[in-house]
Design a protein around this motif. Structure first.
Motif, short mmCIF file in Angstrom:
data_model
loop_
_atom_site.label_atom_id
_atom_site.label_comp_id
_atom_site.label_asym_id
_atom_site.label_seq_id
_atom_site.Cartn_x
_atom_site.Cartn_y
_atom_site.Cartn_z
N PHE A 284 0.81 -1.31 -0.08
CA PHE A 284 0.02 0.00 0.05
C PHE A 284 0.81 1.20 -0.07
O PHE A 284 1.80 1.12 0.83
CB PHE A 284 -0.91 0.13 1.27
CG PHE A 284 -1.74 1.39 1.50
CD1 PHE A 284 -2.83 1.62 0.97
CD2 PHE A 284 -1.17 2.45 2.24
CE1 PHE A 284 -3.40 2.91 0.88
CE2 PHE A 284 -1.78 3.54 2.24
CZ PHE A 284 -2.76 4.14 1.68
N GLY A 285 0.44 2.06 -0.87
CA GLY A 285 1.34 3.41 -0.82
C GLY A 285 0.59 4.60 -1.11
O GLY A 285 -0.82 4.54 -1.81
N ALA A 286 0.66 5.61 -0.37
CA ALA A 286 -0.06 7.00 -0.69
C ALA A 286 0.90 8.27 -0.66
O ALA A 286 1.99 8.27 0.02
CB ALA A 286 -0.91 7.22 0.70
N THR A 287 0.78 9.03 -1.62
CA THR A 287 1.47 10.42 -1.56
C THR A 287 0.39 11.48 -1.43
O THR A 287 -0.65 11.29 -2.07
CB THR A 287 2.33 10.24 -2.88
OG1 THR A 287 1.37 10.24 -4.12
CG2 THR A 287 3.31 9.47 -2.98
N ASP A 288 0.91 12.71 -1.44
CA ASP A 288 0.06 14.01 -1.25
C ASP A 288 -1.30 13.68 -0.28
O ASP A 288 -2.44 13.85 -0.85
CB ASP A 288 -0.29 14.29 -2.72
CG ASP A 288 0.85 14.64 -3.43
OD1 ASP A 288 1.83 15.40 -3.18
OD2 ASP A 288 0.94 14.41 -4.77
N ALA A 289 -0.97 12.86 0.57
CA ALA A 289 -2.01 12.28 1.37
C ALA A 289 -2.39 13.35 2.74
O ALA A 289 -1.51 14.09 3.27
CB ALA A 289 -1.95 10.87 1.92
#
Length: 199
Positions: free
Chosen positions: A74-79
């Motif tokens: 799982f990855g998230a950016t600009d979160a």
């Protein structure tokens, strides 16, 4: 429970790399899975927004994938991550904060999670800007980094998160020791509680 996003799905179960161009209905689509992507199931979303109850809000660019080797990524950016009494926003699609929301907010977050499926253990790296939302008598600001690993394994994964740029953002989840890690580090943290300042 509410979900809002532009989403996509990638699947390759051929057991081999794929590099094909398909034309259908006047559109040309490139289907490409490189070395190491012989068995891929990946879901991703740009502008993803997830609200669970009134206490958890996650928004940003995200990806979920099964790496095909016993690991889920799982990855998230600009979160934006909000945990507390909410909802964080009264109206979907608006950035103004609910005046009755209270809790912790992490902006500009980058999150990488590797789950070892066989024993439900995790390696997590997260960074972002920490603040309090509507907590009377208290403020906190600064950068925070969270590192957690209970897998008992060396971990070296790079998670690609599609976003608005042509090239996906890369999040490294790396632990060069099998030791358990549970660490939160702050940089430039400034806190004020009950009129007392801490730097």
């Amino acid at each position: 429970f509410a979900l809002d996003a532009s989403i996509g799905l990638r699947i390759n179960n051929t057991g081999q790399p794929v590099d094909e161009t398909v034309e259908a209905l006047g559109r040309t689509t490139v289907i490409e899975f490189g070395p190491g992507e012989e068995s891929v199931l990946e879901f991703f979303g740009a502008g993803f927004g997830l609200t669970i109850g009134d206490f958890l809000t996650i928004s940003g660019n995200v990806t979920f994938s099964d790496a095909g080797n016993g690991k889920e990524l799982f990855g998230a950016t600009d979160a934006t991550l909000f945990v507390g009494q909410g909802p964080l926003h009264l109206y979907e699609g608006r950035d103004d904060i609910n005046p009755d929301a209270m809790g912790l907010l992490i902006n500009n977050a980058r999150v990488g999670v590797v789950k070892i499926s066989a024993n439900d253990t995790y390696a997590v790296v997260a960074t972002g800007s920490l603040s309090l939302v509507n907590i009377q008598g208290g403020t906190i600001s600064g950068s925070v980094t969270v590192r957690f690993n209970d897998t008992g394994q060396l971990v070296a994964e790079t998670i690609s998160v599609p976003g608005e740029n042509p090239e996906p953002d890369q999040i490294a989840v790396a632990f060069d020791s099998t030791d358990s890690v549970n660490k939160v580090e702050g940089r430039g943290l400034e806190m004020e509680l009950a009129g007392q300042s801490f730097v």
